[in-house]
Design an enzyme around this catalytic site. Structure first.
Site, mmCIF file in Angstrom:
data_model
loop_
_atom_site.group_PDB
_atom_site.id
_atom_site.type_symbol
_atom_site.label_atom_id
_atom_site.label_comp_id
_atom_site.label_asym_id
_atom_site.label_seq_id
_atom_site.Cartn_x
_atom_site.Cartn_y
_atom_site.Cartn_z
ATOM 1 N N LYS A 204 0.811 -1.127 0.034
ATOM 2 C CA LYS A 204 -0.118 0.124 -0.055
ATOM 3 C C LYS A 204 1.089 1.169 -0.078
ATOM 4 O O LYS A 204 1.597 1.473 1.217
ATOM 5 C CB LYS A 204 -0.971 0.046 1.339
ATOM 6 N N LYS A 257 -2.294 -1.328 -3.733
ATOM 7 C CA LYS A 257 -3.154 -0.383 -3.623
ATOM 8 C C LYS A 257 -2.409 1.032 -3.547
ATOM 9 O O LYS A 257 -1.306 1.076 -2.762
ATOM 10 C CB LYS A 257 -3.840 -0.400 -2.192
HETATM 11 ZN ZN LIG Z 1 -5.536 3.873 8.682
#
Ligand SMILES: [Zn+2]
Length: 333
Positions: A204, A257
């Site tokens: 992420k 992501k």
């Molecule tokens: Zn968070």
């Protein structure tokens, strides 16, 4: 007229027919591969459109069943729940409201959804930022730095309370180190480790594409930013290491992501791991496609489907997308 170049330089013949065209690559996206993010709040009888995410809503738990009904009828298979605390008095440094059955909109929603729609696969985002008054994803030291060990312990507690309420998939998005091992430990100790999956937001990145989401989740950091734990955008090595580590710690699924701006990372992670790869088409990606279509720049349906085919080509197995409601209409199965 004979070709001027060798025959194998002529490609059109391979996709001249619609069927031969379909042989050139698999563009199948199934409804069962889609996960729809739903923002559930601690308010009552409230459905609020999120300004920066047109067509998406914050829904109080008492309305969640009614909200899901048309989607379930169209073939919705899976959701991911995000808790939103509107009463700021419920927020504190330990994120206590996250596990408080009387407050947590996630726990309340899981119980309602399990009862009404027992076939829906319920994933729950696990993070502290929606519940902490400072808005960071972990527990802080007195110097306002992340206390990793205290953070993963607290994330384990959140995971357990969501799993005991009935969640099928625990999805930690916090980016603390080694939280997958801690969550797995907690789930197995509770005797539910073999029936609750863990989907790690493993790769992420710190990204500007989350802007609209922070509106939706009310989770912006009050000071500093998240670059101490989310990955730097140029880093390929960290993204792959994080996915491999989380697989090693027992993650059943890993994630990249954002999705569209990180297609190269999706492919590298896919090649490196032996678990399915989920991609989160984040709020900013949703908004870009939406506004491009509203401005007449692209056709929304074609744009959304092509964006998902690109993710699939890169190696994505599971799609988290705010376009799930439209896709349930567009897709055949
Ligand atoms: Zn968070």
């Amino acid at each position: 007229m004979y070709p001027s170049q060798p025959y194998n330089h002529y490609l059109h013949s391979g996709y001249a027919n619609p069927v031969t065209k379909s042989w050139q690559g698999d563009s199948t996206i199934l409804k069962s591969q889609l996960i729809y993010p739903i923002f559930v709040t601690d308010a009552v009888n409230t459905k609020t459109e999120i300004k920066s995410l047109p067509g998406q809503y914050q829904i109080s738990t008492d309305l969640v069943i009614e909200f899901m009904k048309p989607l379930v009828e169209k073939g919705l298979k899976s959701i991911i729940l995000f808790g939103v605390i509107t009463n700021t008095e419920s927020k504190n440094p330990q994120a206590t409201s996250a596990t408080d059955k009387n407050i947590s909109p996630v726990i309340k929603s899981i119980e309602l959804i399990k009862k009404e729609y027992p076939d829906i696969c319920i994933c729950t985002d696990v993070c502290l930022c929606a519940y902490t008054n400072h808005g960071h994803c972990g527990i802080l030291t007195s110097d306002n730095l992340i206390d990793n060990e205290k953070s993963i312990k607290r994330l384990g507690e959140l995971s357990l309370s969501f799993a005991l309420a009935g969640a099928h998939v625990i999805a930690p998005s916090d980016m603390m180190d080694c939280r997958i091992a801690e969550i797995k430990r907690v789930l197995f100790e509770a005797g539910i480790g073999s029936r609750v999956a863990v989907m790690s937001y493993s790769s992420k990145f710190a990204s500007c594409f989350y802007g609209p989401f922070r509106d939706a989740a009310g989770s912006g950091a009050k000071f500093g930013d998240r670059s101490a734990y989310q990955l730097p955008a140029p880093s390929r090595q960290l993204a792959v290491r994080a996915a491999l580590r989380d697989q090693e710690e027992g993650a059943d699924f890993v994630m990249v992501k954002p999705a569209g701006p990180y297609l190269d990372i999706i492919r590298e992670v896919k090649d490196a791991v032996r678990v399915p790869v989920c991609c989160y088409q984040v709020s900013g990606e949703y908004a870009m496609l939406w506004h491009a279509a509203v401005a007449g720049g692209i056709d929304l349906k074609s744009g959304v489907i092509e964006s998902l085919i690109s993710l699939k080509r890169a190696g994505c197995d599971i799609f988290i997308t705010y376009y799930t409601p439209q896709l349930l209409e567009w897709l055949l199965q």
